[in-house]
Design an enzyme around this catalytic site. Sequence first.
Site, mmCIF file in Angstrom:
data_model
loop_
_atom_site.group_PDB
_atom_site.id
_atom_site.type_symbol
_atom_site.label_atom_id
_atom_site.label_comp_id
_atom_site.label_asym_id
_atom_site.label_seq_id
_atom_site.Cartn_x
_atom_site.Cartn_y
_atom_site.Cartn_z
ATOM 1 N N THR A 71 0.817 -1.212 0.000
ATOM 2 C CA THR A 71 0.000 0.000 0.000
ATOM 3 C C THR A 71 0.854 1.267 0.000
ATOM 4 O O THR A 71 0.584 2.210 -0.751
ATOM 5 C CB THR A 71 -0.880 0.015 1.279
ATOM 6 O OG1 THR A 71 -1.379 -1.294 1.511
ATOM 7 C CG2 THR A 71 -1.994 1.012 1.174
ATOM 8 N N THR A 72 1.872 1.272 0.844
ATOM 9 C CA THR A 72 2.702 2.475 0.997
ATOM 10 C C THR A 72 3.427 2.787 -0.316
ATOM 11 O O THR A 72 3.524 3.947 -0.721
ATOM 12 C CB THR A 72 3.745 2.237 2.119
ATOM 13 O OG1 THR A 72 3.074 1.658 3.241
ATOM 14 C CG2 THR A 72 4.423 3.518 2.523
ATOM 15 N N HIS A 135 -8.827 0.100 2.694
ATOM 16 C CA HIS A 135 -8.764 -1.363 2.838
ATOM 17 C C HIS A 135 -10.154 -1.969 2.633
ATOM 18 O O HIS A 135 -10.301 -3.182 2.615
ATOM 19 C CB HIS A 135 -8.243 -1.756 4.231
ATOM 20 C CG HIS A 135 -6.823 -1.329 4.498
ATOM 21 N ND1 HIS A 135 -5.833 -1.444 3.561
ATOM 22 C CD2 HIS A 135 -6.242 -0.799 5.603
ATOM 23 C CE1 HIS A 135 -4.685 -1.001 4.072
ATOM 24 N NE2 HIS A 135 -4.924 -0.597 5.307
ATOM 25 N N TYR A 224 2.445 -6.935 -6.137
ATOM 26 C CA TYR A 224 3.678 -6.413 -5.545
ATOM 27 C C TYR A 224 4.911 -7.032 -6.203
ATOM 28 O O TYR A 224 5.867 -6.333 -6.550
ATOM 29 C CB TYR A 224 3.647 -6.711 -4.044
ATOM 30 C CG TYR A 224 4.805 -6.159 -3.246
ATOM 31 C CD1 TYR A 224 4.797 -4.845 -2.784
ATOM 32 C CD2 TYR A 224 5.906 -6.964 -2.929
ATOM 33 C CE1 TYR A 224 5.862 -4.353 -2.035
ATOM 34 C CE2 TYR A 224 6.961 -6.476 -2.189
ATOM 35 C CZ TYR A 224 6.932 -5.174 -1.736
ATOM 36 O OH TYR A 224 7.992 -4.683 -0.993
ATOM 37 N N ARG A 292 10.279 -2.007 5.770
ATOM 38 C CA ARG A 292 11.117 -3.068 6.317
ATOM 39 C C ARG A 292 12.065 -3.533 5.234
ATOM 40 O O ARG A 292 12.963 -2.808 4.842
ATOM 41 C CB ARG A 292 10.244 -4.205 6.865
ATOM 42 C CG ARG A 292 11.014 -5.215 7.696
ATOM 43 C CD ARG A 292 10.115 -6.340 8.214
ATOM 44 N NE ARG A 292 9.559 -7.145 7.155
ATOM 45 C CZ ARG A 292 9.829 -8.436 6.944
ATOM 46 N NH1 ARG A 292 10.666 -9.058 7.749
ATOM 47 N NH2 ARG A 292 9.259 -9.099 5.969
HETATM 48 P P1 A3P Z 1 7.984 -6.172 4.220
HETATM 49 O O1 A3P Z 1 7.516 -6.154 5.644
HETATM 50 O O2 A3P Z 1 7.884 -7.523 3.595
HETATM 51 O O3 A3P Z 1 9.320 -5.561 4.039
HETATM 52 P P2 A3P Z 1 1.935 -1.854 3.303
HETATM 53 O O4 A3P Z 1 2.531 -0.656 2.664
HETATM 54 O O5 A3P Z 1 0.745 -2.381 2.583
HETATM 55 O O6 A3P Z 1 1.708 -1.648 4.757
HETATM 56 O O7 A3P Z 1 3.016 -3.024 3.147
HETATM 57 C C1 A3P Z 1 4.243 -2.944 3.818
HETATM 58 C C2 A3P Z 1 5.253 -3.750 3.049
HETATM 59 O O8 A3P Z 1 5.660 -3.016 1.889
HETATM 60 C C3 A3P Z 1 6.511 -3.981 3.854
HETATM 61 O O9 A3P Z 1 6.997 -5.243 3.383
HETATM 62 C C4 A3P Z 1 7.398 -2.840 3.444
HETATM 63 O O10 A3P Z 1 8.750 -3.043 3.645
HETATM 64 C C5 A3P Z 1 7.046 -2.742 1.952
HETATM 65 N N1 A3P Z 1 7.297 -1.398 1.408
HETATM 66 C C6 A3P Z 1 7.017 -0.204 1.976
HETATM 67 N N2 A3P Z 1 7.382 0.799 1.185
HETATM 68 C C7 A3P Z 1 7.918 0.249 0.074
HETATM 69 C C8 A3P Z 1 8.498 0.784 -1.106
HETATM 70 N N3 A3P Z 1 8.612 2.079 -1.280
HETATM 71 N N4 A3P Z 1 8.950 -0.082 -2.029
HETATM 72 C C9 A3P Z 1 8.841 -1.419 -1.858
HETATM 73 N N5 A3P Z 1 8.310 -1.983 -0.759
HETATM 74 C C10 A3P Z 1 7.846 -1.160 0.202
#
Ligand code: A3P
Length: 326
Positions: A71-72, A135, A224, A292
């Site tokens: 999402t981010t 969501h 993703y 992460r």
């Molecule tokens: P991991 O915990 O597997 O590293 P959301 O944004 O839906 O909350 O999902 C979070 C997941 O997306 C985390 O995965 C995070 O590290 C990853 N994430 C966040 N920002 C990102 C970015 N700019 N590029 C790629 N992955 C990203």
Amino acid sequence: PATNGADNLTELIQSLPVEKRLLLPPAGSQRRQYRGYWFPEWHLSALAAVRDHFEPKPTDIFLVSCPKSGTTWLKSLAFATVHRDVHPPSSREHPLLHKNPHGCVEFIHAIYRQPVDVARGIVEAYPSPRIFGTHFPLSLLPEHISGDGSGCRIVYICRDPKDVVVSWWWFMRTYVPNPEQLQFEEVFDLFCEGRTGAGPYWRHALEHWEESRRRPDKVLFLKYEELLRDPHGNLRRLAEFLGCPFSEAEEKAGVMDAILELCSLDKLKKLEVNQSGNKLKDGPVMNHSFFRKGVSGDWINTMTPEMAARLDAIVQQALQGTGFGF
Ligand code: A3P
């Protein structure tokens, strides 16, 4: 569901099936099952307010996902792409350098958690085209957002459920009071039962995959892993879908590269705002919790092969005969 929004959700909430395992801050996080999906109670209250008070515009864009699916990243990419004329991606003043992506593109449930006047002020002040995160699956959103006639564009992102549940466990441990007590097995069981927020995960994804096939001009379905594998190709698709394709001149000038660089995990993770800030002023979740590893297949470091096989089998069974797979 035939009639989005036709019931009185506010009155209904307290009578819906409840799930009290893994209660997280903030208060009101016990989950209720509504039309097949589990959501924290306060999300459902906010959904009721969205249905009653949010007025969509045909130019609105909704980024739909289950938590921990990317999402981010999607919020960052969509924001940087859609608003690139006003905010060139290489500008040192770019909003993504100074605000967490969830501050640039807010969740509709977070906006409508606030008093209606405040929420209205926020959505009316948004630059056009407005981009919101949610969501809530399309089947829970009101017809005037999700329906054929609304004009709104929907971008969905999903991810291998095994990586999602591991990511979710890590995320929760960044903000629960006693992280060492939160066992992966507990989180995993709840996820397999489909009872985590916005779950069942596979049902959520399937609904949007089917909708993207029915209305490809209005619903774009992203993965993703595909974004990781081919960021340029998927960014190009996203821009075309959102009605702002990259011109040849832009491609030559490196605009896509600049957007991908600005929205990369490494870049965002190191920013001051994402190291120290707090997502909601009064909430427990910190900005750094959203960043992460950002890789595919990391589940292998947390999950046993038996667990992986169990989750794969649940997903496979649920999706059997649909044509969809992660
Ligand atoms: P991991 O915990 O597997 O590293 P959301 O944004 O839906 O909350 O999902 C979070 C997941 O997306 C985390 O995965 C995070 O590290 C990853 N994430 C966040 N920002 C990102 C970015 N700019 N590029 C790629 N992955 C990203």
